[in-house]
Design an enzyme around this catalytic site. Sequence first.
Site, PDB file in Angstrom:
ATOM      1  N   GLY A  42       0.834  -1.188   0.000  1.00  0.00           N
ATOM      2  CA  GLY A  42       0.000   0.000   0.000  1.00  0.00           C
ATOM      3  C   GLY A  42       0.872   1.242   0.000  1.00  0.00           C
ATOM      4  O   GLY A  42       2.094   1.154   0.218  1.00  0.00           O
ATOM      5  N   GLN A  83       3.136   9.875   1.971  1.00  0.00           N
ATOM      6  CA  GLN A  83       4.443   9.243   1.763  1.00  0.00           C
ATOM      7  C   GLN A  83       5.163   9.772   0.526  1.00  0.00           C
ATOM      8  O   GLN A  83       6.365   9.533   0.369  1.00  0.00           O
ATOM      9  CB  GLN A  83       4.294   7.716   1.647  1.00  0.00           C
ATOM     10  CG  GLN A  83       3.891   7.052   2.960  1.00  0.00           C
ATOM     11  CD  GLN A  83       3.746   5.551   2.800  1.00  0.00           C
ATOM     12  OE1 GLN A  83       2.714   5.075   2.367  1.00  0.00           O
ATOM     13  NE2 GLN A  83       4.787   4.805   3.131  1.00  0.00           N
ATOM     14  N   CYS A 132       7.326  -0.849   6.289  1.00  0.00           N
ATOM     15  CA  CYS A 132       6.800   0.355   5.640  1.00  0.00           C
ATOM     16  C   CYS A 132       7.830   0.874   4.650  1.00  0.00           C
ATOM     17  O   CYS A 132       9.032   0.895   4.958  1.00  0.00           O
ATOM     18  CB  CYS A 132       6.519   1.412   6.707  1.00  0.00           C
ATOM     19  SG  CYS A 132       5.850   2.947   6.059  1.00  0.00           S
ATOM     20  N   LEU A 133       7.369   1.307   3.480  1.00  0.00           N
ATOM     21  CA  LEU A 133       8.295   1.846   2.479  1.00  0.00           C
ATOM     22  C   LEU A 133       8.972   3.121   2.983  1.00  0.00           C
ATOM     23  O   LEU A 133      10.032   3.490   2.490  1.00  0.00           O
ATOM     24  CB  LEU A 133       7.557   2.123   1.164  1.00  0.00           C
ATOM     25  CG  LEU A 133       7.033   0.875   0.424  1.00  0.00           C
ATOM     26  CD1 LEU A 133       6.199   1.294  -0.783  1.00  0.00           C
ATOM     27  CD2 LEU A 133       8.181  -0.033   0.006  1.00  0.00           C
ATOM     28  N   HIS A 153      -2.789   0.118   8.558  1.00  0.00           N
ATOM     29  CA  HIS A 153      -1.445   0.702   8.440  1.00  0.00           C
ATOM     30  C   HIS A 153      -1.473   1.857   7.440  1.00  0.00           C
ATOM     31  O   HIS A 153      -0.941   2.944   7.726  1.00  0.00           O
ATOM     32  CB  HIS A 153      -0.459  -0.391   7.999  1.00  0.00           C
ATOM     33  CG  HIS A 153       0.911   0.106   7.669  1.00  0.00           C
ATOM     34  ND1 HIS A 153       2.026  -0.305   8.373  1.00  0.00           N
ATOM     35  CD2 HIS A 153       1.363   0.976   6.720  1.00  0.00           C
ATOM     36  CE1 HIS A 153       3.095   0.302   7.868  1.00  0.00           C
ATOM     37  NE2 HIS A 153       2.717   1.073   6.862  1.00  0.00           N
ATOM     38  N   GLU A 154      -2.097   1.619   6.280  1.00  0.00           N
ATOM     39  CA  GLU A 154      -2.141   2.679   5.253  1.00  0.00           C
ATOM     40  C   GLU A 154      -2.938   3.886   5.742  1.00  0.00           C
ATOM     41  O   GLU A 154      -2.524   5.027   5.547  1.00  0.00           O
ATOM     42  CB  GLU A 154      -2.750   2.143   3.958  1.00  0.00           C
ATOM     43  CG  GLU A 154      -1.902   1.114   3.245  1.00  0.00           C
ATOM     44  CD  GLU A 154      -0.428   1.486   3.188  1.00  0.00           C
ATOM     45  OE1 GLU A 154      -0.110   2.663   2.945  1.00  0.00           O
ATOM     46  OE2 GLU A 154       0.404   0.592   3.427  1.00  0.00           O
TER      47      GLU A 154
HETATM   48 ZN    ZN Z   1       3.654   2.571   5.654  1.00  0.00          ZN
END
Ligand code: ZN
Length: 188
Positions: free
Chosen positions: A48, A53, A102-103, A144-145
Amino acid sequence: MIRPILKMGHPALRQVARAVDPKELATSEVQLLISDLLLTMRENHGAGLAAPQVGEGVRICVAEVKENPRYPELGTLPERVWVNPVVHILSPEPTVTMYEGCLSVPGLRGRVIRPAHIRVDSLDRSGTPQRDEFLGAIAAVVQHELDHLDGILFVDRAESATLTFLDELMDHVPSEQRLIVRGISPPH
Ligand code: ZN
């Protein structure tokens, strides 16, 4: 266009994103942002991605989970776009316990416990109201997203002593402990 992903420490990841007006949603700028989010998520093999982000402080996130032989318990999620999503916890039980990543926090994992039965009310990318219900591990991915829209990172919710680098996780945490769903009876 693939956009650079902001990393933990960038203040934009800590801001509460603003709602998107339906008229604004129809603009080519916002539609392009949504397409870029999908492209950037796939390019980085993420489950996601949320607009903050990539430095856009609006309440939009995307997700997609394809069959992953390493995590068959995770299930699958077809491409979703959520605009102005609101999450409702349908029950405190069952729960999903997962080492999340997480990215925006590359290389790190941490154990987070979340409710595993939720509903999300939102708009799709054309502005049509939509309602999704999730039961199981995917519910954790979705929460999370959505947390990103409120400036929350998984490290805020993880038990701090469980924070671990990915290599160490693979070496020291057995796979059956990386994702545990409790309280859902298996199908008969
Ligand atoms: Zn994340």
